[in-house]
Design an enzyme around this catalytic site. Structure first.
Site, short mmCIF file in Angstrom:
data_model
loop_
_atom_site.label_atom_id
_atom_site.label_comp_id
_atom_site.label_asym_id
_atom_site.label_seq_id
_atom_site.Cartn_x
_atom_site.Cartn_y
_atom_site.Cartn_z
N ASP A 50 0.88 -1.18 0.00
CA ASP A 50 0.00 0.00 0.00
C ASP A 50 0.91 1.23 0.00
O ASP A 50 2.12 1.13 0.22
CB ASP A 50 -0.88 -0.01 1.26
CG ASP A 50 -1.76 1.23 1.37
OD1 ASP A 50 -2.37 1.63 0.36
OD2 ASP A 50 -1.84 1.83 2.46
N SER A 51 0.30 2.39 -0.22
CA SER A 51 1.07 3.63 -0.15
C SER A 51 1.57 3.90 1.26
O SER A 51 2.40 4.78 1.46
CB SER A 51 0.18 4.80 -0.57
OG SER A 51 -0.89 4.91 0.35
N CYS A 77 -4.28 -1.34 -2.04
CA CYS A 77 -4.43 0.10 -2.19
C CYS A 77 -5.36 0.33 -3.39
O CYS A 77 -5.03 -0.09 -4.51
CB CYS A 77 -3.05 0.71 -2.44
SG CYS A 77 -3.06 2.48 -2.77
N GLU A 86 -1.78 8.25 8.45
CA GLU A 86 -0.34 7.95 8.36
C GLU A 86 0.41 8.52 9.58
O GLU A 86 1.46 8.03 9.95
CB GLU A 86 0.25 8.57 7.09
CG GLU A 86 -0.02 7.77 5.83
CD GLU A 86 0.77 6.47 5.77
OE1 GLU A 86 2.00 6.50 5.85
OE2 GLU A 86 0.12 5.41 5.66
N CYS A 112 -10.88 3.33 0.28
CA CYS A 112 -9.44 3.54 0.51
C CYS A 112 -9.09 2.67 1.71
O CYS A 112 -9.83 2.68 2.72
CB CYS A 112 -9.17 5.01 0.83
SG CYS A 112 -7.49 5.32 1.44
N HIS A 131 -7.00 2.86 3.98
CA HIS A 131 -6.69 3.54 5.24
C HIS A 131 -7.97 3.76 6.08
O HIS A 131 -7.90 3.82 7.31
CB HIS A 131 -6.07 4.92 4.98
CG HIS A 131 -4.61 4.90 4.64
ND1 HIS A 131 -4.15 4.46 3.43
CD2 HIS A 131 -3.51 5.29 5.34
CE1 HIS A 131 -2.82 4.58 3.40
NE2 HIS A 131 -2.42 5.09 4.55
#
Ligand code: DGL
Length: 257
Positions: free
Chosen positions: A12-13, A75, A153, A185, A187
């Site tokens: 993932d990012s 992602c 993040e 998403c 996240h």
């Protein structure tokens, strides 16, 4: 090592894909996983498509070097930007993720289905095609959420910053009745509780379980399931140096969603 017993790469990012990793571990406890979060380059969702493609290639190269037998692009943004090119470039099985619109439509509830995702996921062709499929049977409202990934993040999953961000986004729609909220998403499942506080009683759906099921199905079909009979291990990696992201990653891996 026999190919079946090699690890599965998940990327993932940043730390978001851990929501998918958690489901994959539940469904495939004998598999070994190598998770790679590209936090150094997060967020992907507000970048240019070609940049996300090239970042996805670099991360995949790194995982291939570590001997993975299959890849999960955990992602939505990288999936929409790069999955076609990734499949052309690498010969291993690759599973991606997309906003779980179908289960939201199948609930058959009245009102708009809100799709929270990154600006890139919502502006790419993959999402356009997905929306086309259901637009006659459901009222779909894409809701880009720039800035939300950055908070997560930074290890912020609750509190004032998150709740005011979400209130500003969701409140205008609450009074008109929302059928469902799709977390497009990876996240966002980590702020699901906060979303639930604002959008009371609205079903909140994400694609992590579906992606894990897809992974299991694919590995079963091509006889690539781990055959060791032992509990698998999980390795966590991150492109940002230092322990901060790894600490957040292990915390997320262990919290109940
Ligand atoms: N977790 C990524 C997704 O599913 C976030 C992308 C980003 O870094 O903006 O889209």
């Amino acid at each position: 090592m026999e190919i079946q017993n090699r690890p599965i790469g998940v990327f993932d990012s940043g730390v978001g894909g851990i929501s998918v990793l958690k489901e994959a571990i539940k469904l495939l406890p004998n598999e070994n996983f190598i998770y790679y979060g590209d936090s150094k380059n997060a967020p992907y969702g507000t970048k240019d498509v070609n940049e996300v493609k090239s970042l996805s290639f670099s991360v995949t190269d790194e995982l291939i070097d570590r001997g993975i037998k299959a890849l999960v692009v955990a992602c939505n943004t990288a999936t929409s930007a790069a999955i076609i090119d990734l499949r052309k470039r690498y010969k291993i099985p690759i599973v991606g993720i997309e906003p779980a619109l179908k289960p939201a439509v199948l609930l058959g509830r009245k009102g708009k289905i809100l799709i929270m995702a990154t600006p890139m996921t919502l502006s790419e062709k993959k999402f356009y095609n997905l929306m086309k499929k259901y637009e006659d049977v459901a009222e779909i409202l894409p809701m880009p959420c720039p800035g939300l990934v950055e908070l997560i993040e930074n290890g912020i999953f609750s509190g004032e910053k998150i709740s005011s961000y979400l209130k500003e986004k969701l409140s205008p729609y609450i009074e008109y009745g929302i059928a469902a909220i799709v977390l497009g998403c990876t996240h966002y499942p980590f702020v699901k509780k906060e979303i639930g506080i604002i959008a009371k009683n609205v079903p909140i759906i994400d694609g992590s379980r579906g992606t894990a099921k897809q992974l299991k199905k694919k590995l079963t079909l091509i006889h690539l399931l781990n055959s060791s009979g032992k509990m698998g291990y999980v390795e966590l990696h991150n492109s940002l140096e230092g322990n901060k992201m790894l600490d957040i990653s292990s915390k997320l891996l262990n919290i109940e969603l």
